[in-house]
Design a protein around this motif. Structure first.
Motif, PDB file in Angstrom:
ATOM      1  N   SER A   1      15.734  30.417  -7.235  1.00 40.80           N
ATOM      2  CA  SER A   1      15.609  30.710  -8.679  1.00 40.80           C
ATOM      3  C   SER A   1      15.245  29.455  -9.450  1.00 40.80           C
ATOM      4  O   SER A   1      14.402  29.489 -10.356  1.00 40.80           O
ATOM      5  CB  SER A   1      16.921  31.283  -9.214  1.00 40.80           C
ATOM      6  OG  SER A   1      17.194  32.503  -8.615  1.00 40.80           O
ATOM      7  N   GLU A   2      15.863  28.343  -9.106  1.00 41.26           N
ATOM      8  CA  GLU A   2      15.555  27.072  -9.764  1.00 41.26           C
ATOM      9  C   GLU A   2      14.103  26.688  -9.540  1.00 41.26           C
ATOM     10  O   GLU A   2      13.411  26.263 -10.475  1.00 41.26           O
ATOM     11  CB  GLU A   2      16.476  25.961  -9.245  1.00 41.26           C
ATOM     12  CG  GLU A   2      17.876  25.979  -9.800  1.00 41.26           C
ATOM     13  CD  GLU A   2      17.913  25.719 -11.300  1.00 41.26           C
ATOM     14  OE1 GLU A   2      17.167  24.840 -11.786  1.00 41.26           O
ATOM     15  OE2 GLU A   2      18.679  26.420 -11.965  1.00 41.26           O
TER      16      GLU A   2
ATOM     17  N   ARG B   1      11.884  28.974 -11.641  1.00 39.07           N
ATOM     18  CA  ARG B   1      11.926  28.600 -13.062  1.00 39.07           C
ATOM     19  C   ARG B   1      11.138  27.319 -13.305  1.00 39.07           C
ATOM     20  O   ARG B   1      10.404  27.198 -14.289  1.00 39.07           O
ATOM     21  CB  ARG B   1      13.373  28.412 -13.506  1.00 39.07           C
ATOM     22  CG  ARG B   1      13.972  29.706 -14.010  1.00 39.07           C
ATOM     23  CD  ARG B   1      15.356  29.500 -14.568  1.00 39.07           C
ATOM     24  NE  ARG B   1      16.227  30.129 -13.571  1.00 39.07           N
ATOM     25  CZ  ARG B   1      17.354  29.662 -13.111  1.00 39.07           C
ATOM     26  NH1 ARG B   1      17.837  28.557 -13.580  1.00 39.07           N
ATOM     27  NH2 ARG B   1      18.023  30.285 -12.206  1.00 39.07           N
ATOM     28  N   LYS B   2      11.282  26.366 -12.413  1.00 37.70           N
ATOM     29  CA  LYS B   2      10.569  25.093 -12.567  1.00 37.70           C
ATOM     30  C   LYS B   2       9.075  25.316 -12.466  1.00 37.70           C
ATOM     31  O   LYS B   2       8.307  24.769 -13.264  1.00 37.70           O
ATOM     32  CB  LYS B   2      11.053  24.113 -11.500  1.00 37.70           C
ATOM     33  CG  LYS B   2      10.515  22.735 -11.688  1.00 37.70           C
ATOM     34  CD  LYS B   2      11.124  21.807 -10.669  1.00 37.70           C
ATOM     35  CE  LYS B   2      10.607  20.408 -10.921  1.00 37.70           C
ATOM     36  NZ  LYS B   2      11.093  19.454  -9.976  1.00 37.70           N
TER      37      LYS B   2
ATOM     38  N   ASP C   1       7.941  27.044 -15.605  1.00 37.82           N
ATOM     39  CA  ASP C   1       7.930  26.089 -16.718  1.00 37.82           C
ATOM     40  C   ASP C   1       6.761  25.127 -16.576  1.00 37.82           C
ATOM     41  O   ASP C   1       6.115  24.777 -17.574  1.00 37.82           O
ATOM     42  CB  ASP C   1       9.241  25.296 -16.773  1.00 37.82           C
ATOM     43  CG  ASP C   1      10.409  26.135 -17.251  1.00 37.82           C
ATOM     44  OD1 ASP C   1      10.163  27.221 -17.801  1.00 37.82           O
ATOM     45  OD2 ASP C   1      11.567  25.704 -17.057  1.00 37.82           O
TER      46      ASP C   1
END
Length: 143
Positions: free
Chosen positions: A117-118, A121-122, A125
Motif C-alpha cells: 500500500s505504501e 501510494r508513493k 503521488d
C-alpha cells in the motif's frame, strides 16, 4: 467294564466244563464273584481319584486363565488410556502450532499489504502532478 464281562464269561465257561461237585462249584462262583466285586470296586475307586484329580486340575487351570485374562485386560486398558492421553497431548500441541503459524502468517501478510500500500501510494503521488501545481497551471491557462 470289559474286564468284568471277561471274568464273568470265564467263570461261566469254567463251570460248564469243570468236573467239580455242586458245592465246590458254588464256592468257586462265590469266590470269583467276590474277586470281581473287589476288582470293580478298586477300578471305581481309581476312577474316582482320577476324576477328582482332573477336576482339581481343571479348576486350577480355569483360575489361572481367569487371572491371565484379567491381567491382560487391565494392561490393555492402561495402554489404551496412555495412548489416548498421548494423542490428546499431540493434538493440543498441533493445535497450538497451527494457531501460532496462522498468527505469524497473518502478521506477515499484514506487513506485506502495508508495504505494498505504501509503495502504491508513493507511486501514485510521484506520478500525479502536485495538486497545488495543477491548480496553478489551470488558473494561469484560464486567465
Amino acid at each position: 467294564m470289559s474286564f468284568i464281562k471277561g471274568v464273568l464269561t470265564g467263570a461261566a465257561l469254567g463251570l460248564l466244563f469243570a468236573p467239580k461237585s455242586g458245592k465246590e462249584t458254588r464256592a468257586d462262583l462265590r469266590r470269583k464273584m467276590d474277586e470281581s466285586k473287589k476288582s470293580a470296586s478298586d477300578y471305581a475307586d481309581k476312577a474316582k481319584v482320577k476324576s477328582d484329580e482332573m477336576s482339581q486340575t481343571a479348576g486350577e487351570a480355569t483360575e489361572n486363565i481367569k487371572l491371565t485374562l484379567s491381567k491382560t485386560a487391565k494392561e490393555l486398558r492402561e495402554q489404551l488410556q496412555n495412548a489416548s492421553e498421548e494423542i490428546k497431548n499431540e493434538a493440543r500441541t498441533l493445535k497450538d502450532d497451527v494457531k501460532e503459524t496462522a498468527e505469524d502468517a497473518y502478521v506477515d501478510v499484514a506487513v506485506e499489504v502495508e508495504d505494498a500500500s505504501e509503495k502504491i501510494r508513493k507511486n501514485v503521488d510521484d506520478s500525479t502532478p502536485n495538486s497545488s501545481q495543477a491548480e496553478t497551471s489551470q488558473s494561469t491557462t484560464h486567465e
